[in-house]
Design an enzyme around this catalytic site. Structure first.
Site, PDB file in Angstrom:
ATOM      1  N   LYS A 119       3.394   1.339  -3.910  1.00 17.84           N
ATOM      2  CA  LYS A 119       2.829   0.554  -5.025  1.00 17.84           C
ATOM      3  C   LYS A 119       3.616   0.726  -6.332  1.00 17.84           C
ATOM      4  O   LYS A 119       3.757  -0.220  -7.094  1.00 17.84           O
ATOM      5  CB  LYS A 119       1.362   0.944  -5.264  1.00 17.84           C
ATOM      6  N   THR A 149       0.831  -1.192   0.000  1.00 22.77           N
ATOM      7  CA  THR A 149       0.000   0.000   0.000  1.00 22.77           C
ATOM      8  C   THR A 149       0.876   1.257   0.000  1.00 22.77           C
ATOM      9  O   THR A 149       2.092   1.173  -0.174  1.00 22.77           O
ATOM     10  CB  THR A 149      -1.037  -0.066   1.166  1.00 22.77           C
ATOM     11  N   ASP A 196      -6.758  -3.728  -7.510  1.00 17.55           N
ATOM     12  CA  ASP A 196      -7.604  -2.584  -7.124  1.00 17.55           C
ATOM     13  C   ASP A 196      -8.777  -2.383  -8.085  1.00 17.55           C
ATOM     14  O   ASP A 196      -9.909  -2.164  -7.666  1.00 17.55           O
ATOM     15  CB  ASP A 196      -6.773  -1.287  -7.075  1.00 17.55           C
ATOM     16  N   GLY A 245      -2.042   7.984  -9.329  1.00 16.47           N
ATOM     17  CA  GLY A 245      -1.785   6.538  -9.310  1.00 16.47           C
ATOM     18  C   GLY A 245      -3.045   5.727  -9.032  1.00 16.47           C
ATOM     19  O   GLY A 245      -3.238   4.652  -9.622  1.00 16.47           O
ATOM     20  N   MET A 278     -13.730   6.406  -3.990  1.00 14.71           N
ATOM     21  CA  MET A 278     -12.791   5.292  -3.765  1.00 14.71           C
ATOM     22  C   MET A 278     -12.199   5.337  -2.360  1.00 14.71           C
ATOM     23  O   MET A 278     -11.627   4.357  -1.900  1.00 14.71           O
ATOM     24  CB  MET A 278     -11.681   5.306  -4.833  1.00 14.71           C
ATOM     25  N   ASN A 322      -0.184  -4.017  -6.184  1.00 11.50           N
ATOM     26  CA  ASN A 322      -0.655  -4.076  -4.791  1.00 11.50           C
ATOM     27  C   ASN A 322      -0.615  -5.493  -4.227  1.00 11.50           C
ATOM     28  O   ASN A 322      -0.931  -5.704  -3.055  1.00 11.50           O
ATOM     29  CB  ASN A 322      -2.077  -3.492  -4.659  1.00 11.50           C
TER      30      ASN A 322
HETATM   31  P1  ATR Z   1      -2.965   8.726  -5.543  1.00 15.06           P
HETATM   32  O1  ATR Z   1      -1.925   7.645  -5.467  1.00 15.06           O
HETATM   33  O2  ATR Z   1      -3.910   8.770  -4.370  1.00 15.06           O
HETATM   34  O3  ATR Z   1      -3.687   8.729  -6.843  1.00 15.06           O
HETATM   35  P2  ATR Z   1      -1.531  11.002  -6.521  1.00 15.06           P
HETATM   36  O4  ATR Z   1      -0.887  10.186  -7.590  1.00 15.06           O
HETATM   37  O5  ATR Z   1      -0.720  12.024  -5.787  1.00 15.06           O
HETATM   38  O6  ATR Z   1      -2.150  10.081  -5.390  1.00 15.06           O
HETATM   39  O7  ATR Z   1      -2.821  11.711  -7.168  1.00 15.06           O
HETATM   40  C1  ATR Z   1      -3.695  12.489  -6.437  1.00 15.06           C
HETATM   41  C2  ATR Z   1      -4.842  12.918  -7.354  1.00 15.06           C
HETATM   42  O8  ATR Z   1      -5.797  13.673  -6.591  1.00 15.06           O
HETATM   43  C3  ATR Z   1      -4.423  13.835  -8.484  1.00 15.06           C
HETATM   44  O9  ATR Z   1      -5.269  13.603  -9.587  1.00 15.06           O
HETATM   45  C4  ATR Z   1      -4.650  15.223  -7.886  1.00 15.06           C
HETATM   46  O10 ATR Z   1      -4.841  16.247  -8.843  1.00 15.06           O
HETATM   47  P3  ATR Z   1      -3.544  16.955  -9.540  1.00 15.06           P
HETATM   48  O11 ATR Z   1      -2.947  15.933 -10.441  1.00 15.06           O
HETATM   49  O12 ATR Z   1      -4.093  18.110 -10.262  1.00 15.06           O
HETATM   50  O13 ATR Z   1      -2.645  17.326  -8.393  1.00 15.06           O
HETATM   51  C5  ATR Z   1      -5.930  14.975  -7.163  1.00 15.06           C
HETATM   52  N1  ATR Z   1      -6.200  15.923  -6.059  1.00 15.06           N
HETATM   53  C6  ATR Z   1      -5.593  15.981  -4.855  1.00 15.06           C
HETATM   54  N2  ATR Z   1      -6.133  16.941  -4.098  1.00 15.06           N
HETATM   55  C7  ATR Z   1      -7.122  17.535  -4.837  1.00 15.06           C
HETATM   56  C8  ATR Z   1      -8.060  18.576  -4.607  1.00 15.06           C
HETATM   57  N3  ATR Z   1      -8.096  19.234  -3.443  1.00 15.06           N
HETATM   58  N4  ATR Z   1      -8.916  18.890  -5.608  1.00 15.06           N
HETATM   59  C9  ATR Z   1      -8.896  18.227  -6.796  1.00 15.06           C
HETATM   60  N5  ATR Z   1      -8.033  17.221  -7.059  1.00 15.06           N
HETATM   61  C10 ATR Z   1      -7.166  16.868  -6.095  1.00 15.06           C
END
Ligand code: ATR
Length: 270
Positions: free
Chosen positions: A67, A63, A104, A132, A215, A88
């Site tokens: 990953k 996790t 997932d 991701g 999710m 995962n």
């Molecule tokens: P994860 O592994 O949880 O997917 P990540 O790869 O860091 O983590 O991706 C987080 C996602 O949530 C991204 O799509 C991010 O948008 P950006 O690519 O524009 O950063 C989105 N995200 C995080 N906080 C957000 C918020 N407050 N409003 C809208 N989108 C958000």
């Protein structure tokens, strides 16, 4: 030395809150499998996997935040894992190779279509986020044959990269670009709920009878779930069922036995 139980574990950082030990222990009890499943707090992921394998461990769940590193580390990736860009679930073949899977997406699709009888086929699906977590579930969602799959992200370039990776079976959009469009199923795959935030969603995105799925899961409804309710979604779901379903698929890969997920979902909800 022979181990009394086959040993499995989840590796992450942080890990204390993980529900995986409880879920897999319940599956093992239900199916009469002799396993021990631990939560391991890990700093050096590569070393930890090698140590686990050396000690006779049989399989791992991976996790946050490992990953992607797991995807790089494994010797062989399943087709699903390859496209997901994240692993995962790990197990070892007879030659000691590390096999990487990603359960997932199948977990999400099963929770939606089997547990809740949601339709994905022929539906207009909107996915929020392009990180991701979203990449990890796209292949099984597309395999369920939606009429349309749109990905909206703050950073549109990341949504466009995903569209390219998935042969343009996906449409990339900004949040503003969603105006005047409506969807039958909206899935929140952003990490916004973790920060107590909500993506900038316009009113009117939900078609008549639309479903919404976060999710993430939390003890109380996330901001996205509250928004969905206010917008008139007929069904609003969190990711608890997905968590149990992805675990069930890992358990099946390791043990060759399919556990009944319903009692475990109920236990976690209570
Ligand atoms: P994860 O592994 O949880 O997917 P990540 O790869 O860091 O983590 O991706 C987080 C996602 O949530 C991204 O799509 C991010 O948008 P950006 O690519 O524009 O950063 C989105 N995200 C995080 N906080 C957000 C918020 N407050 N409003 C809208 N989108 C958000």
């Amino acid at each position: 030395m022979s181990l009394k139980f086959d040993h499995y574990a989840v590796m992450g950082n942080p890990i204390a809150h993980s529900k995986s030990p409880m879920i897999h222990t319940a599956f093992a009890k239900q199916t009469g499998q002799n396993i021990q499943y631990d939560a391991l707090l890990v700093n050096n992921f590569t070393e930890a996997v090698s140590e686990f394998k050396k000690n006779g461990g049989k399989g791992l769940n991976i996790t946050v935040p490992f990953k992607q590193q797991a995807w790089e580390l494994v010797d062989i990736r399943s087709k699903r894992a390859e496209k997901a860009g994240a692993v995962n679930t790990i197990y070892f073949d007879q030659q000691g190779h590390l096999i990487g899977e990603n359960t997932d997406g199948i977990g999400l699709v099963r929770d939606l279509t089997i547990n809740h009888k949601a339709k994905i086929a022929q539906q207009r699906v909107l996915i929020l986020g392009a990180g991701g977590a979203v990449r990890g579930v796209l292949e099984p969602i597309l395999a369920a044959a939606p009429a349309q799959c749109v990905i909206a992200n703050r950073t549109v370039a990341k949504a466009e990269q995903l569209a390219q990776l998935f042969d343009h079976k996906i449409i990339a959009s900004s949040y503003e670009g969603l105006k005047n469009h409506s969807f039958d199923l909206i899935i929140n795959g952003t990490s916004a709920s973790l920060q107590g935030a909500l993506p900038p969603l316009a009113d009117g995105l939900l078609a008549e009878g639309a479903w919404c799925y976060d999710m993430m899961y939390a003890k109380t409804a996330t901001l996205f779930m509250q928004w969905a309710q206010q917008q008139g979604a007929i069904k609003v779901l969190d990711g608890l069922g997905m968590l149990v379903e992805q675990a069930a698929e890992s358990f099946y890969l390791w043990r060759g036995v399919k556990p009944d997920t319903q009692p475990v979902i109920k236990q976690l909800q209570s």
